[in-house]
Design a protein around this motif. Structure first.
Motif, PDB file in Angstrom:
ATOM      1  N   GLN A   1       0.834  -1.209   0.000  1.00 19.32           N
ATOM      2  CA  GLN A   1       0.000   0.000   0.000  1.00 19.32           C
ATOM      3  C   GLN A   1       0.866   1.256   0.000  1.00 19.32           C
ATOM      4  OE1 GLN A   1      -2.699  -0.029   3.316  1.00 19.32           O
ATOM      5  NE2 GLN A   1      -3.774  -1.852   2.615  1.00 19.32           N
ATOM      6  N   ALA A   2       1.909   1.258   0.842  1.00 19.92           N
ATOM      7  CA  ALA A   2       2.784   2.421   0.937  1.00 19.92           C
ATOM      8  C   ALA A   2       3.544   2.665  -0.368  1.00 19.92           C
ATOM      9  CB  ALA A   2       3.758   2.249   2.095  1.00 19.92           C
ATOM     10  N   VAL A   3       4.026   1.611  -0.989  1.00 17.62           N
ATOM     11  CA  VAL A   3       4.755   1.754  -2.252  1.00 17.62           C
ATOM     12  C   VAL A   3       3.832   2.288  -3.342  1.00 17.62           C
ATOM     13  CG1 VAL A   3       5.915   0.458  -4.094  1.00 17.62           C
ATOM     14  CG2 VAL A   3       6.513   0.037  -1.702  1.00 17.62           C
ATOM     15  N   LYS A   4       2.612   1.776  -3.424  1.00 15.44           N
ATOM     16  CA  LYS A   4       1.643   2.276  -4.417  1.00 15.44           C
ATOM     17  C   LYS A   4       1.304   3.741  -4.172  1.00 15.44           C
ATOM     18  CE  LYS A   4      -0.380  -2.204  -5.421  1.00 15.44           C
ATOM     19  NZ  LYS A   4      -1.504  -3.120  -5.200  1.00 15.44           N
ATOM     20  N   ALA A   5       1.110   4.106  -2.901  1.00 10.59           N
ATOM     21  CA  ALA A   5       0.797   5.497  -2.572  1.00 10.59           C
ATOM     22  C   ALA A   5       1.963   6.414  -2.925  1.00 10.59           C
ATOM     23  CB  ALA A   5       0.450   5.622  -1.086  1.00 10.59           C
ATOM     24  N   ALA A   6       3.178   5.972  -2.652  1.00  6.17           N
ATOM     25  CA  ALA A   6       4.361   6.770  -2.967  1.00  6.17           C
ATOM     26  C   ALA A   6       4.524   6.936  -4.478  1.00  6.17           C
ATOM     27  CB  ALA A   6       5.607   6.133  -2.365  1.00  6.17           C
ATOM     28  N   ALA A   7       4.295   5.879  -5.232  1.00  8.52           N
ATOM     29  CA  ALA A   7       4.395   5.955  -6.693  1.00  8.52           C
ATOM     30  C   ALA A   7       3.353   6.918  -7.253  1.00  8.52           C
ATOM     31  CB  ALA A   7       4.230   4.568  -7.305  1.00  8.52           C
ATOM     32  N   HIS A   8       2.152   6.876  -6.686  1.00  8.69           N
ATOM     33  CA  HIS A   8       1.083   7.784  -7.126  1.00  8.69           C
ATOM     34  C   HIS A   8       1.451   9.237  -6.803  1.00  8.69           C
ATOM     35  CE1 HIS A   8      -2.948   9.148  -8.095  1.00  8.69           C
ATOM     36  NE2 HIS A   8      -2.971   9.770  -6.928  1.00  8.69           N
ATOM     37  N   ALA A   9       1.967   9.479  -5.592  1.00  7.82           N
ATOM     38  CA  ALA A   9       2.346  10.830  -5.185  1.00  7.82           C
ATOM     39  C   ALA A   9       3.517  11.349  -6.007  1.00  7.82           C
ATOM     40  CB  ALA A   9       2.691  10.852  -3.700  1.00  7.82           C
ATOM     41  N   GLN A  10       4.425  10.468  -6.385  1.00  7.59           N
ATOM     42  CA  GLN A  10       5.602  10.876  -7.148  1.00  7.59           C
ATOM     43  C   GLN A  10       5.217  11.504  -8.483  1.00  7.59           C
ATOM     44  OE1 GLN A  10       8.698  11.228  -6.419  1.00  7.59           O
ATOM     45  NE2 GLN A  10       9.402  11.709  -8.462  1.00  7.59           N
ATOM     46  N   LYS A  11       4.143  11.014  -9.089  1.00  6.98           N
ATOM     47  CA  LYS A  11       3.722  11.561 -10.391  1.00  6.98           C
ATOM     48  C   LYS A  11       3.379  13.039 -10.276  1.00  6.98           C
ATOM     49  CE  LYS A  11       1.979   7.129 -11.973  1.00  6.98           C
ATOM     50  NZ  LYS A  11       0.795   6.317 -12.256  1.00  6.98           N
ATOM     51  N   SER A  12       2.581  13.403  -9.266  1.00  6.29           N
ATOM     52  CA  SER A  12       2.201  14.811  -9.131  1.00  6.29           C
ATOM     53  C   SER A  12       3.362  15.653  -8.612  1.00  6.29           C
ATOM     54  CB  SER A  12       0.973  14.960  -8.230  1.00  6.29           C
ATOM     55  OG  SER A  12       1.208  14.409  -6.964  1.00  6.29           O
ATOM     56  N   TRP A  13       4.190  15.070  -7.726  1.00  7.82           N
ATOM     57  CA  TRP A  13       5.344  15.799  -7.204  1.00  7.82           C
ATOM     58  C   TRP A  13       6.322  16.141  -8.325  1.00  7.82           C
ATOM     59  CZ3 TRP A  13       6.932  18.446  -3.153  1.00  7.82           C
ATOM     60  CH2 TRP A  13       8.293  18.642  -2.944  1.00  7.82           C
ATOM     61  N   SER A  14       6.617  15.173  -9.178  1.00  9.12           N
ATOM     62  CA  SER A  14       7.587  15.417 -10.247  1.00  9.12           C
ATOM     63  C   SER A  14       7.040  16.366 -11.311  1.00  9.12           C
ATOM     64  CB  SER A  14       8.037  14.102 -10.885  1.00  9.12           C
ATOM     65  OG  SER A  14       6.956  13.450 -11.499  1.00  9.12           O
ATOM     66  N   ALA A  15       5.719  16.541 -11.367  1.00 10.32           N
ATOM     67  CA  ALA A  15       5.125  17.464 -12.331  1.00 10.32           C
ATOM     68  C   ALA A  15       5.232  18.919 -11.870  1.00 10.32           C
ATOM     69  CB  ALA A  15       3.654  17.096 -12.566  1.00 10.32           C
ATOM     70  N   LEU A  16       5.503  19.141 -10.582  1.00 11.11           N
ATOM     71  CA  LEU A  16       5.650  20.506 -10.074  1.00 11.11           C
ATOM     72  C   LEU A  16       6.956  21.118 -10.573  1.00 11.11           C
ATOM     73  CD1 LEU A  16       4.636  20.103  -6.315  1.00 11.11           C
ATOM     74  CD2 LEU A  16       3.292  21.159  -8.132  1.00 11.11           C
TER      75      LEU A  16
ATOM     76  N   VAL B   1      10.485  23.006 -10.381  1.00 14.03           N
ATOM     77  CA  VAL B   1      11.535  22.868  -9.379  1.00 14.03           C
ATOM     78  C   VAL B   1      11.395  23.924  -8.284  1.00 14.03           C
ATOM     79  CG1 VAL B   1      14.025  22.993  -8.998  1.00 14.03           C
ATOM     80  CG2 VAL B   1      13.135  21.742 -10.957  1.00 14.03           C
ATOM     81  N   ALA B   2      11.101  25.160  -8.648  1.00 13.04           N
ATOM     82  CA  ALA B   2      10.984  26.236  -7.657  1.00 13.04           C
ATOM     83  C   ALA B   2       9.861  25.944  -6.664  1.00 13.04           C
ATOM     84  CB  ALA B   2      10.743  27.575  -8.345  1.00 13.04           C
ATOM     85  N   GLU B   3       8.777  25.379  -7.131  1.00 10.56           N
ATOM     86  CA  GLU B   3       7.668  25.049  -6.233  1.00 10.56           C
ATOM     87  C   GLU B   3       8.029  23.886  -5.303  1.00 10.56           C
ATOM     88  OE1 GLU B   3       2.862  24.286  -6.445  1.00 10.56           O
ATOM     89  OE2 GLU B   3       3.930  24.952  -8.244  1.00 10.56           O
ATOM     90  N   ARG B   4       8.742  22.900  -5.842  1.00 10.52           N
ATOM     91  CA  ARG B   4       9.201  21.798  -4.985  1.00 10.52           C
ATOM     92  C   ARG B   4      10.161  22.312  -3.914  1.00 10.52           C
ATOM     93  NH1 ARG B   4      11.309  17.380  -9.040  1.00 10.52           N
ATOM     94  NH2 ARG B   4      11.041  19.002 -10.578  1.00 10.52           N
ATOM     95  N   ALA B   5      11.047  23.212  -4.305  1.00  7.07           N
ATOM     96  CA  ALA B   5      11.992  23.793  -3.350  1.00  7.07           C
ATOM     97  C   ALA B   5      11.252  24.570  -2.261  1.00  7.07           C
ATOM     98  CB  ALA B   5      12.993  24.694  -4.065  1.00  7.07           C
ATOM     99  N   ALA B   6      10.201  25.294  -2.648  1.00  2.90           N
ATOM    100  CA  ALA B   6       9.417  26.038  -1.657  1.00  2.90           C
ATOM    101  C   ALA B   6       8.753  25.091  -0.660  1.00  2.90           C
ATOM    102  CB  ALA B   6       8.373  26.901  -2.358  1.00  2.90           C
TER     103      ALA B   6
END
Length: 78
Positions: free
Chosen positions: A43-58, A60-65
């Motif tokens: 469950q945790a791995v699936k949730a992390a993979a799902h979150a990674q998609k939206s995180w990587s779409a941000l 760089v400046a927004e991720r840094a913030a």
């Protein structure tokens, strides 16, 4: 003592088994946490993979913030 895991934005029951948390510097126990199992790991791995998609779409400046905000929250606890 924690009784749940935080997975995919929700608290999930961790089962009956617990793990003793030990400070690696002092080697003293400071609490307990629920032991997970293979299902929770999946469950945790699936949730992390799902979150990674939206995180990587941000941008760089927004991720840094976001990381800067987390640093402000975590620093007082160090």
């Amino acid at each position: 003592q924690r009784q749940h895991h935080y997975i995919g934005g929700a608290w999930v029951s961790g089962g009956a088994e617990t793990l003793t948390l030990v400070d690696p510097y002092t080697e003293r126990a400071f609490g307990c946490a629920p032991a997970g199992d293979a299902t929770l790991v999946d469950q945790a791995v699936k949730a992390a993979a799902h979150a990674q998609k939206s995180w990587s779409a941000l941008p760089v400046a927004e991720r840094a913030a976001w990381l800067g905000r987390w640093l402000q929250v975590l620093q007082p606890q160090a």
